[in-house]
Design a protein around this motif. Structure first.
Motif, mmCIF file in Angstrom:
data_model
loop_
_atom_site.group_PDB
_atom_site.id
_atom_site.type_symbol
_atom_site.label_atom_id
_atom_site.label_comp_id
_atom_site.label_asym_id
_atom_site.label_seq_id
_atom_site.Cartn_x
_atom_site.Cartn_y
_atom_site.Cartn_z
ATOM 1 N N UNK A 194 0.802 -1.222 0.000
ATOM 2 C CA UNK A 194 0.000 0.000 0.000
ATOM 3 C C UNK A 194 0.829 1.263 0.000
ATOM 4 N N UNK A 195 0.150 2.400 0.123
ATOM 5 C CA UNK A 195 0.824 3.707 0.116
ATOM 6 C C UNK A 195 1.746 3.870 1.319
ATOM 7 N N UNK A 196 2.679 4.813 1.226
ATOM 8 C CA UNK A 196 3.504 5.166 2.368
ATOM 9 C C UNK A 196 2.639 5.859 3.414
ATOM 10 N N UNK A 197 3.006 5.701 4.653
ATOM 11 C CA UNK A 197 2.350 6.431 5.727
ATOM 12 C C UNK A 197 3.080 7.765 5.944
ATOM 13 N N UNK A 198 2.368 8.806 6.347
ATOM 14 C CA UNK A 198 3.033 10.091 6.600
ATOM 15 C C UNK A 198 4.195 9.970 7.576
ATOM 16 N N UNK A 199 4.063 9.071 8.553
ATOM 17 C CA UNK A 199 5.119 8.894 9.553
ATOM 18 C C UNK A 199 6.416 8.389 8.919
ATOM 19 N N UNK A 200 6.301 7.618 7.838
ATOM 20 C CA UNK A 200 7.508 7.116 7.174
ATOM 21 C C UNK A 200 8.268 8.252 6.495
ATOM 22 N N UNK A 201 7.527 9.175 5.913
ATOM 23 C CA UNK A 201 8.169 10.360 5.334
ATOM 24 C C UNK A 201 8.761 11.218 6.449
ATOM 25 N N UNK A 202 8.037 11.322 7.555
ATOM 26 C CA UNK A 202 8.505 12.139 8.683
ATOM 27 C C UNK A 202 9.821 11.613 9.247
ATOM 28 N N UNK A 203 9.999 10.296 9.260
ATOM 29 C CA UNK A 203 11.249 9.724 9.765
ATOM 30 C C UNK A 203 12.433 10.152 8.911
ATOM 31 N N UNK A 204 12.226 10.207 7.593
ATOM 32 C CA UNK A 204 13.295 10.679 6.703
ATOM 33 C C UNK A 204 13.585 12.155 6.938
ATOM 34 N N UNK A 205 12.530 12.925 7.175
ATOM 35 C CA UNK A 205 12.709 14.348 7.485
ATOM 36 C C UNK A 205 13.545 14.509 8.752
ATOM 37 N N UNK A 206 13.220 13.734 9.779
ATOM 38 C CA UNK A 206 13.952 13.824 11.046
ATOM 39 C C UNK A 206 15.427 13.492 10.853
ATOM 40 N N UNK A 207 15.727 12.489 10.024
ATOM 41 C CA UNK A 207 17.128 12.138 9.778
ATOM 42 C C UNK A 207 17.854 13.288 9.089
ATOM 43 N N UNK A 208 17.204 13.890 8.093
ATOM 44 C CA UNK A 208 17.836 14.986 7.368
ATOM 45 C C UNK A 208 18.006 16.233 8.237
ATOM 46 N N UNK A 209 17.169 16.394 9.237
ATOM 47 C CA UNK A 209 17.302 17.518 10.159
ATOM 48 C C UNK A 209 18.358 17.263 11.229
ATOM 49 N N UNK A 210 18.710 16.012 11.435
ATOM 50 C CA UNK A 210 19.586 15.638 12.545
ATOM 51 C C UNK A 210 21.062 15.694 12.159
ATOM 52 N N UNK A 211 21.946 15.731 13.160
ATOM 53 C CA UNK A 211 23.389 15.695 12.896
ATOM 54 C C UNK A 211 23.833 14.413 12.190
ATOM 55 N N UNK A 212 23.019 13.359 12.262
ATOM 56 C CA UNK A 212 23.385 12.093 11.612
ATOM 57 C C UNK A 212 23.552 12.242 10.106
ATOM 58 N N UNK A 213 22.900 13.222 9.511
ATOM 59 C CA UNK A 213 23.010 13.463 8.069
ATOM 60 C C UNK A 213 23.888 14.684 7.787
ATOM 61 N N UNK A 214 24.786 14.967 8.704
ATOM 62 C CA UNK A 214 25.566 16.191 8.645
ATOM 63 C C UNK A 214 26.452 16.346 7.426
ATOM 64 N N UNK A 215 26.698 15.269 6.669
ATOM 65 C CA UNK A 215 27.505 15.367 5.459
ATOM 66 C C UNK A 215 26.666 15.176 4.198
ATOM 67 N N UNK A 216 25.366 15.308 4.330
ATOM 68 C CA UNK A 216 24.449 15.096 3.201
ATOM 69 C C UNK A 216 23.810 16.417 2.801
ATOM 70 N N UNK A 217 24.011 16.818 1.559
ATOM 71 C CA UNK A 217 23.354 18.021 1.053
ATOM 72 C C UNK A 217 23.187 17.920 -0.458
ATOM 73 N N UNK A 218 22.153 18.582 -0.970
ATOM 74 C CA UNK A 218 21.859 18.539 -2.401
ATOM 75 C C UNK A 218 21.361 17.189 -2.868
#
Length: 230
Positions: A194-218
């Motif tokens: 089935x479709x993605x749940x909004x929470x699954x997208x939110x988890x990716x958002x949280x990772x991109x906002x966090x220091x864990x993705x500190x070397x990821x851009x563009x």
């Protein structure tokens, strides 16, 4: 103490979002939740960021989650798409991202993360989702966020895009309830049921906002159940 700023033109959704954050023990506040802030309008992104800075100082993260479907305005194939649908869909889904990026990068100072929600339709079309205004507006986000990421990198600000598949939100109700779409969804999104749940997208958002993705851009991060593999 960090806090979440909620800015949008739908006061009901904004207040619900603030309440949800507070229910988990977090701090949140709304900016003109009665409808005074609309980042698709000139100057409003700057107003929202100015209010956030005035209340809580340094801004560490910004998320653009504004979007619309133009089907009711006549979005469809190239031949059938109306001028109204084309202009309004691009204004809301593309131009508003430009306005927010233009305001957010200097407002964030040194360091921080900006996340934009895009769509798998930007790069992988399907006849049952033939909406040229929507697809092209989302596709135009890719060079926009890459340009912004390069410009913001010397300031330590990261800019990334999430390419979302069909997500279980009110905007996708027409597609999700279509028997034709239901039948082909396993081939469109082969990973998961089935479709993605909004929470699954939110988890990716949280990772991109966090220091864990500190070397990821563009980057364009797919959260689409494999839609981009087609």
């Amino acid at each position: 103490m960090s806090a979440v700023l909620v800015a949008g033109s739908d006061g009901g959704i904004g207040r619900a979002c603030v309440a949800a954050v507070e229910a988990t023990g977090g701090a949140a506040f709304g900016v003109d939740l009665a409808g005074g802030i609309d980042i698709t309008a000139p100057g409003h992104a700057e107003q929202a960021l100015a209010q956030a800075t005035a209340v809580h100082g340094q801004i560490s993260g910004v998320v653009h989650a504004v979007g619309m479907s133009g089907r009711s305005l006549g979005d469809g194939g190239v031949v059938e798409c109306t001028d109204t649908a084309w202009h309004e869909v691009h204004r809301v889904n593309h131009e508003s991202v430009f306005r927010l990026l233009r305001a957010a990068i200097p407002a964030m100072g040194k360091g921080g993360s900006i996340v934009v929600i895009g769509s798998a339709l930007a790069s992988s079309l399907d006849d049952d989702f033939r909406t040229v205004a929507y697809a092209s507006a989302k596709g135009a986000l890719i060079p926009l966020i890459r340009t912004a990421a390069r410009e913001a990198a010397p300031h330590g600000v990261r800019v990334n895009l999430i390419s979302a598949g069909l997500v279980a939100t009110p905007m996708s109700r027409r597609a999700r309830t279509s028997e034709t779409v239901k039948a082909k969804l396993p081939s469109l999104m082969p990973l998961g049921a089935g479709p993605c749940e909004p929470e699954e997208v939110a988890q990716a958002v949280l990772w991109l906002l966090s220091p864990s993705s500190g070397r990821t851009t563009g980057a364009v991060i797919p959260v689409d159940g494999g839609w981009h593999l087609r």
